[in-house]
Motif scaffolding. Structure first.
Motif, PDB file in Angstrom:
ATOM      1  N   GLU A  12       0.851  -1.180   0.000  1.00 38.84           N
ATOM      2  CA  GLU A  12       0.000   0.000   0.000  1.00 38.84           C
ATOM      3  C   GLU A  12       0.892   1.238   0.000  1.00 38.84           C
ATOM      4  O   GLU A  12       1.737   1.397   0.888  1.00 38.84           O
ATOM      5  CB  GLU A  12      -0.908   0.012   1.235  1.00 38.84           C
ATOM      6  CG  GLU A  12      -2.026  -0.980   1.192  1.00 38.84           C
ATOM      7  CD  GLU A  12      -3.101  -0.577   0.200  1.00 38.84           C
ATOM      8  OE1 GLU A  12      -3.352   0.632   0.039  1.00 38.84           O
ATOM      9  OE2 GLU A  12      -3.662  -1.484  -0.442  1.00 38.84           O
ATOM     10  N   ARG A  13       0.714   2.061  -0.972  1.00 38.95           N
ATOM     11  CA  ARG A  13       1.505   3.286  -1.020  1.00 38.95           C
ATOM     12  C   ARG A  13       0.874   4.321  -0.109  1.00 38.95           C
ATOM     13  O   ARG A  13      -0.356   4.418  -0.024  1.00 38.95           O
ATOM     14  CB  ARG A  13       1.559   3.818  -2.448  1.00 38.95           C
ATOM     15  CG  ARG A  13       2.313   2.873  -3.361  1.00 38.95           C
ATOM     16  CD  ARG A  13       2.438   3.435  -4.706  1.00 38.95           C
ATOM     17  NE  ARG A  13       3.259   4.647  -4.618  1.00 38.95           N
ATOM     18  CZ  ARG A  13       3.638   5.355  -5.652  1.00 38.95           C
ATOM     19  NH1 ARG A  13       3.275   4.995  -6.852  1.00 38.95           N
ATOM     20  NH2 ARG A  13       4.362   6.427  -5.504  1.00 38.95           N
ATOM     21  N   PRO A  14       1.684   5.102   0.580  1.00 38.18           N
ATOM     22  CA  PRO A  14       1.101   6.134   1.447  1.00 38.18           C
ATOM     23  C   PRO A  14       0.367   7.182   0.618  1.00 38.18           C
ATOM     24  O   PRO A  14       0.767   7.504  -0.497  1.00 38.18           O
ATOM     25  CB  PRO A  14       2.304   6.735   2.167  1.00 38.18           C
ATOM     26  CG  PRO A  14       3.468   6.393   1.324  1.00 38.18           C
ATOM     27  CD  PRO A  14       3.130   5.113   0.607  1.00 38.18           C
ATOM     28  N   GLU A  15      -0.684   7.675   1.179  1.00 39.11           N
ATOM     29  CA  GLU A  15      -1.490   8.676   0.483  1.00 39.11           C
ATOM     30  C   GLU A  15      -1.284  10.015   1.187  1.00 39.11           C
ATOM     31  O   GLU A  15      -1.556  10.146   2.375  1.00 39.11           O
ATOM     32  CB  GLU A  15      -2.965   8.272   0.549  1.00 39.11           C
ATOM     33  CG  GLU A  15      -3.841   9.132  -0.300  1.00 39.11           C
ATOM     34  CD  GLU A  15      -5.269   8.603  -0.298  1.00 39.11           C
ATOM     35  OE1 GLU A  15      -6.172   9.441  -0.150  1.00 39.11           O
ATOM     36  OE2 GLU A  15      -5.461   7.390  -0.433  1.00 39.11           O
ATOM     37  N   ARG A  17      -2.209  13.908   1.507  1.00 44.92           N
ATOM     38  CA  ARG A  17      -3.249  14.883   1.192  1.00 44.92           C
ATOM     39  C   ARG A  17      -2.895  16.217   1.809  1.00 44.92           C
ATOM     40  O   ARG A  17      -2.045  16.305   2.680  1.00 44.92           O
ATOM     41  CB  ARG A  17      -4.593  14.435   1.766  1.00 44.92           C
ATOM     42  CG  ARG A  17      -5.085  13.131   1.207  1.00 44.92           C
ATOM     43  CD  ARG A  17      -6.413  12.804   1.805  1.00 44.92           C
ATOM     44  NE  ARG A  17      -6.833  11.477   1.365  1.00 44.92           N
ATOM     45  CZ  ARG A  17      -7.869  10.851   1.825  1.00 44.92           C
ATOM     46  NH1 ARG A  17      -8.610  11.406   2.756  1.00 44.92           N
ATOM     47  NH2 ARG A  17      -8.183   9.669   1.386  1.00 44.92           N
TER      48      ARG A  17
END
Length: 140
Positions: A12-15, A17
């Protein structure tokens, strides 16, 4: 492609924002960011209080009687706090502005120097404001 590569679980790639207003209390800003924000706030404060200062100056220069009246007006504690806020605003804006001018010369851009210079800006502006407060409230 081999089957092992195809079947390897994808991480899972960090998101990332943008920070929302409700998340500001959870976000820890560096000292340089706080000084930068205070620099902007002090500029707005000086701009907004400028009509108040010009009004006092204009009316105090009309006559000796009006000067005595406004000299008494300035003795009220709320007016002294406004003057103290304006003094902090000016001092902080000036010292932070000097810091930004030095940084425009590409001096002190690394993390350690920026933290040190921002702490210096805060200390100097608060010490000078405290001295003005002591004078304004009649300690010396």
């Amino acid at each position: 492609m081999s089957e092992a590569v195809r079947e390897a679980p994808k991480k899972e790639r960090p998101e990332f924002r943008n920070i929302h207003v409700t998340e500001l209390s959870n976000y820890r800003m560096p000292l340089a960011a706080i000084v930068s924000i205070l620099h902007r706030i002090s500029g707005v404060g000086m701009f907004l209080l400028l009509p108040f200062v010009l009004y006092l100056l204009q009316n105090s220069l009309r006559s000796e009687i009006s000067f005595a009246y406004y000299e008494g007006f300035v003795t009220y504690p709320l007016v002294k706090l406004i003057i103290l806020g304006l003094s902090w605003s000016f001092l902080h804006h000036m010292i932070a502005g000097i810091r930004h001018l030095v940084m425009d010369l590409h001096i002190g851009l690394d993390k350690h120097s920026a933290r040190k210079s921002s702490a210096t800006v805060l200390v100097i502006s608060l010490v000078l404001t405290a001295l003005i407060a002591l004078k304004l409230f009649g300690v010396f």
